[in-house]
Design a protein around this motif. Structure first.
Motif, mmCIF file in Angstrom:
data_model
loop_
_atom_site.group_PDB
_atom_site.id
_atom_site.type_symbol
_atom_site.label_atom_id
_atom_site.label_comp_id
_atom_site.label_asym_id
_atom_site.label_seq_id
_atom_site.Cartn_x
_atom_site.Cartn_y
_atom_site.Cartn_z
ATOM 1 N N PRO A 193 -4.385 1.639 6.155
ATOM 2 C CA PRO A 193 -3.975 0.730 7.240
ATOM 3 C C PRO A 193 -5.012 -0.289 7.684
ATOM 4 C CG PRO A 193 -4.414 2.918 8.100
ATOM 5 C CD PRO A 193 -4.482 3.032 6.604
ATOM 6 N N GLY A 194 -6.319 0.116 7.762
ATOM 7 C CA GLY A 194 -7.321 -0.811 8.283
ATOM 8 C C GLY A 194 -7.056 -1.146 9.740
ATOM 9 N N VAL A 195 -7.538 -2.299 10.170
ATOM 10 C CA VAL A 195 -7.338 -2.765 11.548
ATOM 11 C C VAL A 195 -6.382 -3.945 11.523
ATOM 12 C CG1 VAL A 195 -8.434 -3.780 13.586
ATOM 13 C CG2 VAL A 195 -9.641 -2.014 12.245
ATOM 14 N N PRO A 196 -5.229 -3.856 12.211
ATOM 15 C CA PRO A 196 -4.294 -4.973 12.231
ATOM 16 C C PRO A 196 -4.964 -6.271 12.675
ATOM 17 C CG PRO A 196 -3.301 -3.033 13.211
ATOM 18 C CD PRO A 196 -4.741 -2.696 12.983
ATOM 19 N N GLY A 197 -4.619 -7.347 12.013
ATOM 20 C CA GLY A 197 -5.154 -8.652 12.369
ATOM 21 C C GLY A 197 -6.480 -8.985 11.711
ATOM 22 N N VAL A 198 -7.075 -7.996 11.018
ATOM 23 C CA VAL A 198 -8.344 -8.242 10.330
ATOM 24 C C VAL A 198 -8.063 -8.453 8.843
ATOM 25 C CG1 VAL A 198 -10.613 -7.342 9.704
ATOM 26 C CG2 VAL A 198 -9.656 -6.885 11.990
ATOM 27 N N GLY A 199 -8.261 -9.685 8.414
ATOM 28 C CA GLY A 199 -8.042 -10.006 7.014
ATOM 29 C C GLY A 199 -9.344 -10.020 6.237
ATOM 30 N N LYS A 200 -9.268 -10.530 5.022
ATOM 31 C CA LYS A 200 -10.428 -10.517 4.123
ATOM 32 C C LYS A 200 -11.595 -11.319 4.701
ATOM 33 C CE LYS A 200 -11.626 -11.429 -0.716
ATOM 34 N NZ LYS A 200 -11.118 -11.891 -2.032
ATOM 35 N N THR A 202 -12.279 -12.234 7.847
ATOM 36 C CA THR A 202 -12.856 -11.632 9.049
ATOM 37 C C THR A 202 -13.669 -10.391 8.700
ATOM 38 O OG1 THR A 202 -10.988 -12.437 10.350
ATOM 39 C CG2 THR A 202 -12.318 -10.682 11.327
ATOM 40 N N ALA A 203 -13.107 -9.557 7.810
ATOM 41 C CA ALA A 203 -13.810 -8.338 7.396
ATOM 42 C C ALA A 203 -15.135 -8.698 6.731
ATOM 43 C CB ALA A 203 -12.943 -7.523 6.450
ATOM 44 N N PHE A 204 -15.103 -9.706 5.865
ATOM 45 C CA PHE A 204 -16.319 -10.132 5.168
ATOM 46 C C PHE A 204 -17.375 -10.616 6.180
ATOM 47 C CE2 PHE A 204 -18.928 -13.390 3.134
ATOM 48 C CZ PHE A 204 -19.420 -12.675 2.040
ATOM 49 N N LYS A 205 -16.915 -11.375 7.142
ATOM 50 C CA LYS A 205 -17.835 -11.924 8.163
ATOM 51 C C LYS A 205 -18.503 -10.802 8.941
ATOM 52 C CE LYS A 205 -17.863 -15.106 12.112
ATOM 53 N NZ LYS A 205 -17.016 -15.982 12.972
ATOM 54 N N LEU A 206 -17.707 -9.813 9.336
ATOM 55 C CA LEU A 206 -18.247 -8.703 10.138
ATOM 56 C C LEU A 206 -19.201 -7.838 9.323
ATOM 57 C CD1 LEU A 206 -14.991 -7.648 12.030
ATOM 58 C CD2 LEU A 206 -17.012 -8.745 13.039
ATOM 59 N N ILE A 207 -18.778 -7.508 8.102
ATOM 60 C CA ILE A 207 -19.606 -6.622 7.272
ATOM 61 C C ILE A 207 -20.867 -7.347 6.810
ATOM 62 C CG2 ILE A 207 -19.672 -5.317 5.101
ATOM 63 C CD1 ILE A 207 -18.063 -4.024 7.425
ATOM 64 N N SER A 224 -17.129 -11.948 19.090
ATOM 65 C CA SER A 224 -16.338 -12.948 19.808
ATOM 66 C C SER A 224 -14.883 -12.868 19.357
ATOM 67 C CB SER A 224 -16.898 -14.344 19.551
ATOM 68 O OG SER A 224 -16.865 -14.645 18.161
ATOM 69 N N GLY A 225 -14.016 -13.409 20.182
ATOM 70 C CA GLY A 225 -12.586 -13.383 19.862
ATOM 71 C C GLY A 225 -11.916 -12.246 20.591
ATOM 72 N N LYS A 226 -11.192 -12.551 21.645
ATOM 73 C CA LYS A 226 -10.585 -11.526 22.501
ATOM 74 C C LYS A 226 -9.632 -10.613 21.717
ATOM 75 C CE LYS A 226 -7.819 -11.041 26.714
ATOM 76 N NZ LYS A 226 -7.063 -11.760 27.765
ATOM 77 N N LYS A 227 -8.749 -11.229 20.943
ATOM 78 C CA LYS A 227 -7.749 -10.453 20.213
ATOM 79 C C LYS A 227 -8.405 -9.556 19.169
ATOM 80 C CE LYS A 227 -3.493 -9.367 19.158
ATOM 81 N NZ LYS A 227 -2.656 -8.571 20.091
ATOM 82 N N LEU A 228 -9.414 -10.101 18.465
ATOM 83 C CA LEU A 228 -10.112 -9.317 17.443
ATOM 84 C C LEU A 228 -10.790 -8.104 18.075
ATOM 85 C CD1 LEU A 228 -11.270 -8.806 14.623
ATOM 86 C CD2 LEU A 228 -13.084 -10.464 15.144
ATOM 87 N N LYS A 229 -11.477 -8.326 19.187
ATOM 88 C CA LYS A 229 -12.173 -7.234 19.859
ATOM 89 C C LYS A 229 -11.180 -6.180 20.352
ATOM 90 C CE LYS A 229 -15.707 -8.245 22.449
ATOM 91 N NZ LYS A 229 -16.554 -8.669 23.603
ATOM 92 N N GLU A 230 -10.052 -6.647 20.913
ATOM 93 C CA GLU A 230 -9.025 -5.720 21.388
ATOM 94 C C GLU A 230 -8.511 -4.836 20.251
ATOM 95 O OE1 GLU A 230 -5.944 -7.952 23.203
ATOM 96 O OE2 GLU A 230 -7.064 -8.364 25.063
#
Length: 864
Positions: A193-200, A202-207, A224-230
């Motif tokens: 499943p991963g985290v909804p709303g997190v695509g390739k 965004t995942a690459f940026k975070l990792i 940053s990003g309210k929805k991403l953090k939520e």
């Protein structure tokens, strides 16, 4: 201390799935499906040849749920079910690998990936070089200084080698980050499943910034990003679950010993017999096995001497030693003609036009050869005699005395093969593995094939039908069919005008201009702009094929216009532009190629161009036949067509008295069937009822189902079922024949025609319902359609040789389905009409009469 030996571990499930989808379905004569196994084995040998591993292991998944399923029951829940015909191939592969002494590893509760991971750890501990072979990108996390992943990218031929550098070049990540990425973005193929709303991205940026999932959450306040953090906070547990699911374990409880992976493929009887059972002749060749058992091996030797003819004197000496009654083999090769009179010596004769440097003159060579090639008392054995006849005719040589053709024999023995390559035939039927075949090999192959034809009771069919037909077809190709270019140009003009009119009308109905030939643009017009109901979708958009258009008829006037446009466009491109391109400029004729070894039913086909595919159900299609005309003003075309030959064969084979009576009384068989089905008198049968009965009559011949009949007649399935049941109630012995022929085919593995033509049916043993049903339909149909093919071939032979015997000017020039066309000199018309009718109607004695309809005209259209 580093071990310099190489370990290779293969993900068996991954490679089998790749091979299954890369290679079309293959099956043995016994109906064992082998395409995935065959693809896997070819990949295995390619890997061995390229990487030279000292140790090989193959890992497999088990059916039992894994620890991942127990933690997350939806794990891999979106995966499609393994295709039915692939499932048994895994057992076949494991049996084969065991016979090859290649280690197999599997464990309940764990995946093949975990076994690869465990091997990767052990290789690292031992300092060994390891290659992990898979199509699953999960394995990229296992890469390190010792471990590379060989990733199958497309099918089974394209492999990308991944080390740490290559992984970073393609994905911009490290092996460890493969897991971290999946924990955030998930994996649709495994249903992680991963985290909804997190695509390739965004995942690459975070990792890339934080390194690990744990570190991402350690710095959650910085993101940053309210929805991403939520989402990250809300689905934290799901993210860590995803990481556990995506992580390949490296300590699976599998009894792994590198020493056990040391393989040595044995030259054992067990392995040889298994490969022979699977009909893997090319793999037997790789392993240097002989296809034949010791008791089966013929007493044969390769030619001891190859003599290159370098001057006219030598050629004359060779040919002068050949006497009337001798048997020689001929084979046309790339650079000449090979000739052999025994198995131990072959002569190579150059027959290219560039012979000056060899002191030979081309015309002189051909003149010397002519004396032997045209001598009917010298028996010739060859491969594809028709091709040789046509080729030699262009040199003014009429090949005679052909005694046996291994090409035609191979077709009779196995009619469903796509090609009959000499080298492969030598391997299949004699066990000899030969890189370059020559005429002496044909003598060896001839002996083996003649034996098989006699063993299968098909030698009479070869001698009396197929062999004499070689000359008939060659002469038809050489003669050709005259074409009137002026009529072609008139049709071109007519079709172009029609297309222009239809284009304008379609644009008006669409409200805009677009590319009518583009399915994508047409789909947008039909289903978006005109809002017609979507019938079927494809990967690239909406389907607009003929089945879809037929279902949309009556819902908008544009549909009929598009269907007309497509029909005329096909006629123009295929039969106007296409025919203009193949007219011989020297004689104004079309010389189609007539193929004797293409259809499994025994039917003759034609190519370049396909004259059997000219549409005749619509008037525009029939107009194409106006183009084909008699050879001169002194000739006309005589067209002779069998009437309902397949139904007559069915009546004969089934012995149904009602069916037979209808034909003997010369009744309208479709009206009679309608009368029986609808329980009305023949006089009361309506045109619609007759049409339905006709569809049932011909449908029964092809083993049609109620579903198929319903679709053909546009009626309900229940109504179609009632029609078929009523048919069999009136013709019970037809039903009995259908049941019996399928039953016998399952027992024997093949069906035969009345003349003994055989078709093997491995499909009858398939576990797949659709494939098995296809086999049953073929079992019902082949004796009927194949016998009809035999009859028309007998008729062709009789007509051709009778015309030749009487030394008439009239020539047989075309065969299309059940129809013969004779280019007839007007002075011989009555005689030719009598010959054709007599020979066709007496080609085979049946319980019902064979009826022939004859027409005469200057063009094919007029004669028909």
């Amino acid at each position: 201390m580093r071990d310099n030996k190489i370990l290779m571990v293969i993900d068996g499930n991954s490679l089998m799935h790749r091979a299954f989808y890369a290679i079309p379905p293959l099956s043995t004569k016994k109906g064992i499906y082998t395409n995935a196994v065959y693809g896997f084995m070819n990949m295995l040998f390619k890997l061995i040849e390229e990487y030279h591993p000292e140790y090989i292991g193959v890992a497999f998944d088990r059916k039992a749920p894994t620890f991942r399923h127990k933690e997350y029951k939806e794990y891999k829940g979106t995966r499609q079910k393994t295709p039915e015909i692939l499932v048994p191939q895994f057992d076949t592969l494991k049996k084969l690998l065991s016979a090859m002494n290649i280690a197999i590893y599997e464990r309940d509760g764990y995946e093949a990936d975990d076994i690869l991971g465990t091997f990767a750890r052990i290789a690292g501990e031992k300092g060994m070089k390891a290659y992990l072979v898979t199509g699953d990108r999960d394995a990229l996390q296992l890469i390190d200084e010792n471990v590379n992943v060989l990733m199958t990218k497309k099918g089974i031929t394209d492999i990308r080698i991944y080390d740490e550098k290559a992984l970073h070049e393609d994905y911009g990540i490290t092996p460890a980050q493969v897991i971290e990425m999946k924990s955030l973005m998930g994996d649709s193929s495994d249903n992680i499943p991963g985290v909804p709303g997190v695509g390739k991205k965004t995942a690459f940026k975070l990792i890339n910034k934080y390194g690990t999932l744990e570190n991402v959450y350690a710095h959650i306040d910085e993101i940053s990003g309210k929805k991403l953090k939520e989402n990250l906070e809300k689905y934290k547990a799901q993210a860590f679950l995803s990481k556990r699911l995506a992580t390949i374990i490296k300590d699976a409880p599998v009894d792994i010993s590198i020493a056990d992976c040391c393989y040595d493929i044995p030259n054992s009887l067990e392995l040889k017999e298994l490969l022979m059972e699977l009909e893997f002749s090319s793999i037997l060749s790789r392993l240097d096995f002989d296809m034949k058992s010791e008791s089966e091996k013929p007493d044969i030797k390769r030619p001891k001497t190859v003599i290159n003819i370098e001057d006219a004197s030598s050629l004359k000496d060779v040919l002068s030693s050949i006497k009337a009654g001798d048997t020689i083999a001929l084979l046309v090769e790339d650079d000449g003609l090979s000739i052999a009179s025994n198995k131990d010596r072959v002569y190579m004769v150059p027959i290219t036009h560039n012979l000056i440097d060899m002191g030979l003159n081309y015309n002189e060579v051909m003149d010397i050869l002519k004396s032997i090639l045209e001598d009917r008392d010298v028996k010739k054995i060859t491969h594809d005699a028709k091709k040789l006849m046509v080729k030699l005719s262009k040199e003014g040589i009429c090949l005679d005395g052909v005694y046996f053709d291994t090409f035609i024999a191979a077709y009779l023995i196995e009619s469903t093969k796509e090609k009959y390559d000499m080298a492969q035939l030598m391997y299949d039927y004699t066990g000899l593995n030969i890189d370059r075949v020559d005429a002496s090999d044909i003598l060896i192959l001839y002996t083996a094939m003649k034996h098989i034809l006699k063993e299968h009771d098909m030698f009479t069919l070869y001698e009396q039908v197929e062999h004499p037909l070689i000359t008939v077809l060659a002469q038809m190709e050489i003669e050709g069919f005259k074409v009137d270019k002026n009529i072609l140009r008139e049709l071109d003009k007519e079709f172009t005008e029609s297309l222009n009119t239809l284009t304008s009308e379609i644009y008006d109905l669409a409200g805009e201009e677009f590319n009518i030939n583009s399915p994508k643009q047409l789909g947008v017009i039909l289903f978006e702009k005109l809002d017609l109901p979507v019938i079927k979708r494809t990967k690239t958009g909406y389907s607009t094929n003929i089945e879809v258009l037929e279902q949309l008829q009556g819902q908008h006037p544009i549909i009929d216009k598009v269907m007309d446009y497509r029909q005329i466009m096909k006629l123009k491109s295929t039969y106007v532009d296409g025919l203009l391109a193949v007219i011989d400029p020297e004689d104004g004729r079309i010389h189609s190629s007539f193929n004797q070894t293409v259809t499994a039913t025994g039917r003759i086909s034609s190519t370049e161009p396909n004259l059997q595919n000219i549409p005749v159900k619509v008037e525009l299609g029939r107009q194409i036949r106006r183009v084909f005309v008699a050879s001169s003003d002194d000739h006309v075309l005589l067209d002779a067509d069998y009437s309902q030959i397949e139904l007559r064969v069915l009546a004969h084979i089934s012995e149904d008295p009602t069916f037979i009576e209808a034909f003997k009384n010369n009744q309208d068989i479709h009206a009679r069937t309608a009368s029986e089905i609808f329980n009305v008198s023949i006089d009361e049968v309506t045109p619609e009822q007759r049409g339905s009965a006709k569809a049932v009559n011909f449908g029964i011949v092809y083993g049609i189902s109620d579903f198929g009949l319903a679709r053909n007649l546009n009626i309900s399935r229940n109504q179609a079922k009632t029609y078929i049941e009523s048919y069999f109630a009136r013709y019970p012995m037809v039903k009995e024949y259908m049941d019996n022929v399928v039953h016998e085919a399952k027992l024997k593995g093949y069906v035969t025609t009345l003349m003994g033509r055989r078709r093997n049916l491995p499909e009858l043993n398939s576990r797949n319902f659709n494939i098995r049903s296809f086999g049953e339909r073929v079992a019902m149909n082949t004796p009927i359609q194949g016998t009809a093919a035999d009859i028309i071939k007998v008729a062709m032979n009789r007509v051709f040789y009778e015309l030749k015997k009487r030394q008439l000017k009239s020539k047989l020039i075309l065969q299309v389905h059940d129809e013969l066309i004779v280019d007839t000199h007007k002075s011989e018309l009555d005689e030719v009409r009598d010959i054709v009718k007599t020979e066709m109607q007496n080609a085979m004695e049946l319980r019902v009469p064979l009826v022939v309809d004859i027409g005469v005209g200057y063009s094919w259209y007029d004669a028909k």
